[in-house]
Design an enzyme around this catalytic site. Structure first.
Site, PDB file in Angstrom:
ATOM      1  N   SER A 269     -30.084  36.877  47.753  1.00 41.50           N
ATOM      2  CA  SER A 269     -30.034  35.763  48.676  1.00 41.50           C
ATOM      3  C   SER A 269     -31.396  35.568  49.348  1.00 41.50           C
ATOM      4  CB  SER A 269     -28.955  36.006  49.738  1.00 41.50           C
ATOM      5  OG  SER A 269     -28.778  34.860  50.542  1.00 41.50           O
TER       6      SER A 269
ATOM      7  N   SER B   1     -39.598  40.075  47.896  1.00 37.24           N
ATOM      8  CA  SER B   1     -41.060  40.154  47.827  1.00 37.24           C
ATOM      9  C   SER B   1     -41.588  41.392  48.548  1.00 37.24           C
ATOM     10  CB  SER B   1     -41.679  38.885  48.424  1.00 37.24           C
ATOM     11  OG  SER B   1     -41.270  37.735  47.696  1.00 37.24           O
TER      12      SER B   1
ATOM     13  N   ASP C 169     -40.523  38.382  40.581  1.00 29.54           N
ATOM     14  CA  ASP C 169     -39.923  38.075  41.888  1.00 29.54           C
ATOM     15  C   ASP C 169     -39.380  36.659  41.807  1.00 29.54           C
ATOM     16  OD1 ASP C 169     -39.190  38.019  44.541  1.00 29.54           O
ATOM     17  OD2 ASP C 169     -41.206  37.551  45.273  1.00 29.54           O
TER      18      ASP C 169
ATOM     19  N   ASN D 179     -30.759  46.538  51.015  1.00 25.75           N
ATOM     20  CA  ASN D 179     -32.052  46.581  51.699  1.00 25.75           C
ATOM     21  C   ASN D 179     -31.902  46.444  53.227  1.00 25.75           C
ATOM     22  OD1 ASN D 179     -34.850  46.752  51.804  1.00 25.75           O
ATOM     23  ND2 ASN D 179     -35.153  44.552  51.517  1.00 25.75           N
TER      24      ASN D 179
ATOM     25  N   LEU E  27     -33.052  -7.271  24.324  1.00 25.68           N
ATOM     26  CA  LEU E  27     -32.141  -7.549  25.422  1.00 25.68           C
ATOM     27  C   LEU E  27     -30.966  -8.419  24.970  1.00 25.68           C
ATOM     28  CD1 LEU E  27     -34.769  -8.386  28.188  1.00 25.68           C
ATOM     29  CD2 LEU E  27     -33.323  -6.338  28.115  1.00 25.68           C
TER      30      LEU E  27
ATOM     31  N   GLY F  85     -29.047 -11.612  24.751  1.00 26.11           N
ATOM     32  CA  GLY F  85     -29.544 -12.979  24.816  1.00 26.11           C
ATOM     33  C   GLY F  85     -30.909 -13.171  24.177  1.00 26.11           C
TER      34      GLY F  85
ATOM     35  N   GLY G 126     -31.541 -12.979  21.001  1.00 29.82           N
ATOM     36  CA  GLY G 126     -31.413 -13.648  19.708  1.00 29.82           C
ATOM     37  C   GLY G 126     -31.272 -12.693  18.542  1.00 29.82           C
TER      38      GLY G 126
ATOM     39  N   SER H  41     -29.252  -1.384  21.778  1.00 30.79           N
ATOM     40  CA  SER H  41     -29.791  -0.019  21.593  1.00 30.79           C
ATOM     41  C   SER H  41     -30.956   0.225  22.542  1.00 30.79           C
ATOM     42  CB  SER H  41     -30.205   0.224  20.138  1.00 30.79           C
ATOM     43  OG  SER H  41     -30.960  -0.840  19.613  1.00 30.79           O
TER      44      SER H  41
END
Length: 638
Positions: A38, A44, A116, A171, A476, A478, A480, A549
């Site tokens: 934790s 360290s 560490d 610890n 896109l 539209g 075509g 796509s």
């Protein structure tokens, strides 16, 4: 001149005989371990103490450490050992670990590389990085706080990543007056959790990284009730991974075919497990060809035997087909080969997993394309609950099924880290986005085989007197696409070409009726169309597809399904404002009003092709002109 502090006196052997000193260190075993736990559990500080006690700090480093302790330290007038490894400015300012810091130190018996790792949940990926090469984990617990959620999370990750040796270091015992009852309560609490998570055995040691209790010698005068080993003593005595690996069956992933001249052909790599001697029978996987080892060659000469961990070049008695990515293995106990797997996956990128998208998968020396399905479940690493999930975000961990574009040589991660651990790489950014552990091959991968057919794809093309192509129209809504694709097919039909048009709207009435318009569904939509287009190309047809796509990755995925030169990307380049002005179907209007979600160009991105074979601008070209231009570019089709 003042005499140096005893802790920093250089080993006398260095001055007396440097060659003997280096030879002594060269033949020591190496243990890689991590410290985790934790936030502010003292990871360290512990590493700093290990460096200090093992005489791995030079005098100038000590002077710098004392100055830094006065400026950034958290221990009052005392030396703050954590500053030896908390190297980032942000770490020193906050008194926490962010990045993974690696440090080397040595004792009389062994060499060590310690990582560490950070305790914060948002840096889980850093902890996974540090643990991926470790043989042992030191999990720290603050004696004042006991076992916390982050302690449990790191313990789970340690077990997940296959670390068998675990030390529970309780610890800051100095801050609880070295209480035996506190230590035993924490031990009992952790033992219960360890059993639940699958950690079969661990060693518990009460320590004070700051004061040095039970670090180099045990029992400390402050803990007479403790009868176990000191931390260093334990680290010096545990079995290292290379010793364990030597007992396994022989495996060597081929990294390089060494061909310096016409008279020498060797296969270079690092032995993952087992041992090998000249005369041993080996099998090249996946081809299955067998031969015998002729020589084991190294820079320093030929060897009578090589073991796990050594990098060598093997020459074989027979001329067998073997290249980078293959595995040379024990002939009577070869690894498995498959292309579909169940795996645990840790997601390391801020951009979430895209199920169905192709990623590079690197396993050993093998690199293939892999697609990952939506997770079977995501694991809550704090509670260990299995949660429903459609994807994995940063630091997410889940169980997934994945498929590769060709079979790979593997072993379950529990049996081999080398042949069971993999990473996923984004094909466009080259960023490592995931790390995983293969659990097992899916049964269906073993039960489904390619059925040979007599009439090949080349025969279908000859019968139709044309070269198969996939003309992939993208742009896109539209723009075509469908109109131009339809006109191109019409003209090809008049030229007696055999064609078929797959249109995005039409396909969603049947094959892809179950898919929506989320990013994940769009990826699956294109994957399915790619597979269908490939089958039609195999039949000798010229396939025209008209799909938005929107993602480059999926268009590239389809390109890679086909032989080189058969995928023709056609970018129908129409500005958004022009496409929106056309809006024949009224979709842009719905998207702008919020009625239609995930609409490309409005609230979902469109990634323009970077290197399309053909580009048509429908602002400057009529449908007829665009169709004629495309046909002129792709002819001759035969």
């Amino acid at each position: 001149m003042e005499k140096s502090h005893p802790a920093y006196e250089t080993d006398a052997l260095i001055a007396e005989d440097i060659d003997a000193y280096l030879d002594t260190h060269q033949h020591k075993s190496l243990l890689r371990f991590i410290t985790c736990g934790s936030v502010d559990d003292g990871k360290s500080t512990l590493i700093g103490r290990l460096l200090y006690d093992s005489k791995m700090i030079f005098e100038d480093q000590l002077a710098s450490l004392e100055a830094d302790s006065a400026k950034h330290g958290t221990q009052g007038e005392e030396i703050d050992f954590a500053l030896l490894v908390d190297g980032l400015a942000a770490e020193r300012e906050q008194g926490i670990t962010i990045d993974v810091a690696y440090r080397f130190f040595t004792t009389e018996k062994r060499k060590f590389i310690v990582a560490d790792t950070p305790g914060h949940e948002q840096y889980t990926r850093n902890m996974v990085t540090g643990a991926s090469t470790a043989n042992l984990a030191v999990i720290l617990v603050d004696a004042r706080k006991g076992v916390l959620a982050q302690t449990r999370r790191h313990s789970f990750l340690v077990h997940l990543l296959g670390i068998k040796q675990v030390v529970l270091a309780v610890n800051k015992m100095d801050l609880v007056d070295y209480s035996q009852s506190t230590f035993e309560e924490i031990l009992a609490d952790y033992a219960e959790f360890a059993k639940e998570v699958g950690i079969e055995d661990f060693t518990a040691i009460p320590i004070s990284g700051f004061k040095g209790d039970n670090i180099t010698a045990a029992p400390s005068s402050n803990t007479p009730w403790y009868q176990g080993p000191a931390l260093i003593e334990h680290l010096e005595s545990v079995e290292v991974a290379t010793t364990t690996a030597q007992r396994g069956p022989f495996r060597m992933p081929v990294q390089w075919v060494n061909r310096p001249n016409l008279d020498f052909r060797g296969f270079a790599g690092q032995i993952a497990t087992g041992t090998i001697k000249p005369g041993d029978t080996v099998r090249v996987v996946p081809s299955g060809k067998t031969s015998k080892v002729e020589t084991i060659t190294t820079f320093d000469g030929d060897l009578d035997e090589a073991v796990a961990g050594q990098s060598v070049t093997l020459t074989l008695e027979d001329e067998v087909d073997c290249s980078r990515g293959d595995v040379i293995a024990a002939a009577d106990d070869p690894p498995e080969v498959s292309d579909q797997f169940c795996a645990k996956l840790v997601w390391l990128d801020e951009t979430a997993l895209k199920p169905g998208r192709g990623y590079w998968l690197k396993l050993g020396s093998q690199t293939v394309t892999a697609t990952v399905q939506s997770p079977k479940f995501e694991i809550d690493v704090n509670s260990l609950d299995h949660l429903a999930a459609k994807t994995l975000g940063l630091n997410g961990i889940g169980e997934v099924e994945l498929a590769t574009d060709k079979p790979i040589v593997f072993e379950p991660y529990d049996a081999s880290r080398t042949l069971g651990g993999f990473i996923l790489i984004d094909k466009f950014t080259n960023a490592t986005v995931g790390a995983g552990m293969l659990n097992f091959s899916l049964r269906r991968a073993q039960n489904v085989h390619w059925q040979p057919t007599t009439v090949a794809r080349e025969d279908h093309a000859i019968l139709k007197n044309q070269k198969p192509r996939v003309l992939w129209f993208t742009g896109l809504s539209g723009s075509g696409k469908s109109t131009i694709a339809n006109e191109v097919e019409k003209k090809l039909a008049l030229m007696n070409r055999h064609t078929f048009l797959l249109d995005g709207d039409n396909v969603r009435h049947g094959l892809n009726k179950d898919l929506g318009f989320t990013e994940t569904d769009r990826i699956e939509n294109i994957r399915r169309i790619g597979e269908v287009a490939k089958l039609m190309a195999d039949a000798g047809l010229i396939v025209l597809t008209a799909f938005i796509s929107p993602f480059r990755a999926e268009r590239r995925m389809v390109r890679e399904m086909l032989p080189e030169g058969e995928f023709i990307e056609i970018f129908v380049d129409t500005p958004l404002d022009v496409a929106e002005a056309r809006d024949v179907k009224g979709l842009y209007k719905k998207a702008r009003s919020g009625e239609l979600k995930n609409f490309t160009g409005i609230d979902s991105p469109y990634e323009e092709p970077e290197l399309a074979e053909i580009r048509v601008n429908t602002v400057d070209m009529s449908v007829e002109e665009a169709a004629d231009y495309i046909i002129a570019q792709i002819l001759p089709l035969k």
